[in-house]
Design an enzyme around this catalytic site. Structure first.
Site, PDB file in Angstrom:
ATOM      1  N   LYS A 115       0.824  -1.218   0.000  1.00 35.07           N
ATOM      2  CA  LYS A 115       0.000   0.000   0.000  1.00 35.07           C
ATOM      3  C   LYS A 115       0.856   1.265   0.000  1.00 35.07           C
ATOM      4  O   LYS A 115       0.457   2.276  -0.573  1.00 35.07           O
ATOM      5  CB  LYS A 115      -0.975   0.002   1.182  1.00 35.07           C
ATOM      6  N   LYS A 197      -2.844  -9.438  -7.475  1.00 35.09           N
ATOM      7  CA  LYS A 197      -4.139  -9.918  -7.005  1.00 35.09           C
ATOM      8  C   LYS A 197      -5.274  -8.983  -7.412  1.00 35.09           C
ATOM      9  O   LYS A 197      -5.054  -7.783  -7.580  1.00 35.09           O
ATOM     10  CB  LYS A 197      -4.116 -10.137  -5.488  1.00 35.09           C
ATOM     11  N   LYS A 200     -10.438  -4.687  -4.970  1.00 33.09           N
ATOM     12  CA  LYS A 200     -11.622  -3.867  -5.250  1.00 33.09           C
ATOM     13  C   LYS A 200     -11.292  -2.392  -5.425  1.00 33.09           C
ATOM     14  O   LYS A 200     -12.067  -1.659  -6.020  1.00 33.09           O
ATOM     15  CB  LYS A 200     -12.679  -4.073  -4.169  1.00 33.09           C
TER      16      LYS A 200
HETATM   17  P1  ATP Z   1      -8.350  -3.036  -1.263  1.00 38.23           P
HETATM   18  O1  ATP Z   1      -8.099  -2.997  -2.736  1.00 38.23           O
HETATM   19  O2  ATP Z   1      -9.111  -1.871  -0.777  1.00 38.23           O
HETATM   20  O3  ATP Z   1      -7.143  -3.340  -0.440  1.00 38.23           O
HETATM   21  P2  ATP Z   1      -9.242  -5.767  -1.305  1.00 38.23           P
HETATM   22  O4  ATP Z   1     -10.046  -6.165  -2.507  1.00 38.23           O
HETATM   23  O5  ATP Z   1      -7.827  -6.211  -1.234  1.00 38.23           O
HETATM   24  O6  ATP Z   1      -9.366  -4.225  -1.065  1.00 38.23           O
HETATM   25  P3  ATP Z   1      -9.928  -6.175   1.450  1.00 38.23           P
HETATM   26  O7  ATP Z   1     -10.919  -5.228   2.044  1.00 38.23           O
HETATM   27  O8  ATP Z   1      -8.486  -5.915   1.780  1.00 38.23           O
HETATM   28  O9  ATP Z   1     -10.091  -6.295  -0.098  1.00 38.23           O
HETATM   29  O10 ATP Z   1     -10.278  -7.650   1.866  1.00 38.23           O
HETATM   30  C1  ATP Z   1     -11.577  -8.152   2.056  1.00 38.23           C
HETATM   31  C2  ATP Z   1     -11.522  -9.660   2.088  1.00 38.23           C
HETATM   32  O11 ATP Z   1     -11.345 -10.164   0.762  1.00 38.23           O
HETATM   33  C3  ATP Z   1     -10.349 -10.221   2.900  1.00 38.23           C
HETATM   34  O12 ATP Z   1     -10.750 -11.387   3.572  1.00 38.23           O
HETATM   35  C4  ATP Z   1      -9.319 -10.538   1.853  1.00 38.23           C
HETATM   36  O13 ATP Z   1      -8.425 -11.551   2.253  1.00 38.23           O
HETATM   37  C5  ATP Z   1     -10.198 -11.001   0.714  1.00 38.23           C
HETATM   38  N1  ATP Z   1      -9.533 -10.782  -0.563  1.00 38.23           N
HETATM   39  C6  ATP Z   1      -9.064  -9.605  -1.029  1.00 38.23           C
HETATM   40  N2  ATP Z   1      -8.509  -9.761  -2.242  1.00 38.23           N
HETATM   41  C7  ATP Z   1      -8.608 -11.087  -2.539  1.00 38.23           C
HETATM   42  C8  ATP Z   1      -8.207 -11.876  -3.654  1.00 38.23           C
HETATM   43  N3  ATP Z   1      -7.597 -11.331  -4.678  1.00 38.23           N
HETATM   44  N4  ATP Z   1      -8.495 -13.202  -3.632  1.00 38.23           N
HETATM   45  C9  ATP Z   1      -9.142 -13.761  -2.583  1.00 38.23           C
HETATM   46  N5  ATP Z   1      -9.540 -13.067  -1.498  1.00 38.23           N
HETATM   47  C10 ATP Z   1      -9.281 -11.751  -1.463  1.00 38.23           C
END
Ligand code: ATP
Ligand code: LTN
Length: 336
Positions: A115, A197, A200
């Protein structure tokens, strides 16, 4: 929550549109286990402000998340759904845990490193201490199980270490939580760049499929997803194809083997077109329920009010115990 059930807790930061990676990696497991556990699912708004936010959008998004939690199947009568900032004890416990968290542990966190690379203009200390707040979320409710994607494993290890450290230093207080990471789909990759990865908050929306994307958009995004120039549908061909097969497998509940067998002699375009339809059909009931409840603010506020008061009761008990154990003078004794 007075019963013999164990406690499950998880949270998602309202930092973008919920995407299929969040669903496959975390939310699918939430729904599966909510019957068997005392469940708490948080919208972790305080975590999300470690990156810059537009205040009016954040407020709106928290309601949208609440609706999506309900729409995917979280039952507010069985599980607690709450907004993190409504329960100030999260921050109180965070301070206590800060005092036993080694700086070195925080600087090793992969999410912090990622980040800071992405947010060079806003490397704030909240981003650095973020995992301590996550540990507070979990330990405040004495969670036994934490369903998350693979990227959160390191944060869970820190949480376990902090719980053990506190228990040893003072006396047994916290349960030691286990992560619940799905065997397949724990790390869904970006559609355009299968080396990173799916996230969102990605600025390029072609990299992800949001739970609220309409059918045409889903078809287009899958069509454009990066694969390779081979001809057989085989999991080992490329990271891009493997990722699409993982998504297919998760939504269809079919094994990789079954999928490969089914597509023998077929084209990538057949596979992609079926995958698009499978995602569309899986998201349809979620989108339908979402559109039915998103406008009902009274209903949503009632859920938030009832649920956060249930969460606060548990949180207050934990924090009083923790304050007593570390030697703070109880305010309760002053009331006579
Ligand atoms: P951001 O982009 O804001 O960091 P994010 O998509 O990485 O968001 P988080 O809010 O960090 O999402 O995570 C929410 C949940 O989704 C967590 O349990 C995280 O482990 C899961 N998660 C996030 N990205 C992935 C992915 N690429 N594959 C599987 N699980 C995921
Ligand atoms: N750090 C997590 C979100 C999160 C969380 C939690 C997950 C905050 N508090 C408690 C599980 C339990 C993330 O970035 N995905």
């Amino acid at each position: 929550m007075k019963n013999n059930k164990k406690t499950v807790l998880s949270g998602i930061q309202p930092s973008g549109e919920l995407c299929i990676a969040n669903y496959i990696g975390a939310m699918k497991n939430w729904i599966k286990i909510q019957e068997d556990y005392n469940s708490i699912f948080l919208i972790v708004d305080l975590h999300s402000i470690t990156v810059s936010q537009v205040p009016s959008e954040l407020r709106k998004r928290c309601y949208s998340y609440l609706c999506q939690y309900l729409a995917v199947g979280i039952d507010p009568e069985k599980s607690i759904i709450a907004i993190q900032s409504h329960i100030p004890e999260h921050l109180e416990l965070m301070w206590i845990l800060n005092t036993i968290t080694p700086l070195g542990d925080l600087s090793r966190m992969t999410q912090f490193k990622d980040k800071t690379k992405k947010n060079k203009e806003n490397i704030n200390s909240g981003l650095f201490t973020y995992p301590v707040l996550m540990a507070s979320d979990i330990l405040l409710y004495n969670a036994d199980l934490v369903p998350v994607g693979a990227d959160q494993k390191q944060h869970l290890e820190l949480t376990r270490n902090l719980a053990e450290k506190f228990n040893n230093k003072f006396s047994p207080t916290f349960s030691i939580p286990d992560p619940l990471i799905p065997e397949r789909g724990s790390r869904i990759m970006s559609l355009q760049d299968p080396n990173s990865k799916m996230s969102k908050s990605d600025a390029n929306l072609n990299n992800l499929i949001s739970l609220l994307d309409d059918p045409d958009l889903i078809v287009r995004k899958i069509k454009r997803a990066v694969t390779d120039s081979k001809s057989e549908i085989n999991y080992t061909n490329s990271k891009g194809l493997a990722n699409l097969i993982d998504i297919y497998s998760s939504f269809s509940e079919k094994s990789i083997d079954e999928i490969e067998q089914f597509y023998i002699g077929k084209q990538y375009s057949d596979f992609k077109s079926d995958l698009g339809q499978i995602i569309i059909e899986s998201l349809k009931p979620i989108q339908k329920k979402y559109s039915q409840i998103i406008k009902d603010k009274t209903y949503l506020d009632t859920i938030l009010k009832n649920n956060s008061s249930k969460a606060s009761q548990i949180a207050r008990k934990t924090i009083s115990k923790v304050y007593r154990k570390v030697g703070l003078v109880s305010k309760a004794r002053l009331i006579y």
